[in-house]
Design a protein around this motif. Sequence first.
Motif, mmCIF file in Angstrom:
data_model
loop_
_atom_site.group_PDB
_atom_site.id
_atom_site.type_symbol
_atom_site.label_atom_id
_atom_site.label_comp_id
_atom_site.label_asym_id
_atom_site.label_seq_id
_atom_site.Cartn_x
_atom_site.Cartn_y
_atom_site.Cartn_z
ATOM 1 N N THR A 26 0.827 -1.207 0.000
ATOM 2 C CA THR A 26 0.000 0.000 0.000
ATOM 3 C C THR A 26 0.859 1.255 0.000
ATOM 4 O OG1 THR A 26 -1.753 -1.167 1.159
ATOM 5 C CG2 THR A 26 -1.822 1.221 1.233
ATOM 6 N N ASN B 127 1.433 3.823 -3.380
ATOM 7 C CA ASN B 127 0.648 5.033 -3.158
ATOM 8 C C ASN B 127 0.995 6.169 -4.118
ATOM 9 O OD1 ASN B 127 -1.543 6.025 -1.311
ATOM 10 N ND2 ASN B 127 -0.080 7.708 -1.184
ATOM 11 N N THR C 238 -0.795 5.426 -7.331
ATOM 12 C CA THR C 238 -2.241 5.568 -7.136
ATOM 13 C C THR C 238 -2.622 7.037 -7.020
ATOM 14 O OG1 THR C 238 -2.359 3.423 -6.059
ATOM 15 C CG2 THR C 238 -4.167 4.944 -5.633
ATOM 16 N N GLN D 170 -5.126 8.959 -9.576
ATOM 17 C CA GLN D 170 -6.350 9.587 -9.107
ATOM 18 C C GLN D 170 -6.370 11.084 -9.396
ATOM 19 O OE1 GLN D 170 -6.883 8.368 -5.022
ATOM 20 N NE2 GLN D 170 -7.744 6.399 -5.624
ATOM 21 N N GLY E 140 -3.478 10.853 0.749
ATOM 22 C CA GLY E 140 -4.439 9.767 0.854
ATOM 23 C C GLY E 140 -3.884 8.487 1.442
ATOM 24 N N ARG F 190 -5.901 5.152 2.967
ATOM 25 C CA ARG F 190 -5.651 3.894 2.255
ATOM 26 C C ARG F 190 -5.256 2.799 3.234
ATOM 27 N NH1 ARG F 190 -2.065 3.300 -2.492
ATOM 28 N NH2 ARG F 190 -3.398 1.542 -2.849
ATOM 29 N N GLY G 195 -8.243 1.949 4.959
ATOM 30 C CA GLY G 195 -9.096 1.312 3.965
ATOM 31 C C GLY G 195 -8.739 -0.127 3.704
ATOM 32 N N LYS H 208 -11.632 -2.531 3.737
ATOM 33 C CA LYS H 208 -11.954 -3.156 2.453
ATOM 34 C C LYS H 208 -11.757 -4.669 2.504
ATOM 35 C CE LYS H 208 -10.392 0.792 -0.286
ATOM 36 N NZ LYS H 208 -9.373 1.239 -1.241
ATOM 37 N N ARG I 234 -12.921 5.267 -0.365
ATOM 38 C CA ARG I 234 -12.449 5.844 -1.632
ATOM 39 C C ARG I 234 -12.822 7.324 -1.732
ATOM 40 N NH1 ARG I 234 -13.990 0.893 -5.597
ATOM 41 N NH2 ARG I 234 -12.158 -0.368 -5.168
ATOM 42 N N GLU J 38 -10.391 9.330 0.336
ATOM 43 C CA GLU J 38 -9.095 9.437 -0.359
ATOM 44 C C GLU J 38 -9.136 10.537 -1.408
ATOM 45 O OE1 GLU J 38 -8.274 5.631 -2.108
ATOM 46 O OE2 GLU J 38 -8.172 4.617 -0.180
#
Length: 127
Positions: free
Chosen positions: A2, A6, A9, A13, A51, A55, A58, A62, A103, A106
């Motif tokens: 993660t 990041n 990601t 995003q 974020g 995450r 999450g 998740k 999400r 984030e």
Amino acid sequence: QTVGDNPVTAYRQLVQQYAKDAAGNVVSPNMARAEANAVFYKSPFAASMSGLFPRLIGVLFKRVPKFGILLGYTAITGDSGDPGFQAATAASILSAPFINPVRMIEKQQRAYLKTTGKEKPLMEILG
């Protein structure tokens, strides 16, 4: 994993966020990429780590429901061995109420990076 992915990601995003202008009109991919690049050039560390805290939280919110539902569905239906397509589908659908709010947090944390160079504090989002 993660923490390591990041920055990628975050960049992806940001490009997605800048794919539309303030009026909601679609902009060219080159313009969206240029705006995301500008954010990363302005404050590379903050943009890369934006974020990250949600995450990490999450991952818990998740994965636990998704795998719990996956294994629970498999046990309830009496399947033995590997969970099948139906169990995976049920896990994806039934875990959405846990995944989507994370999400959204984030994305909101990254919303102010373009102007301030800092992500929006988590307590402001939840408050």
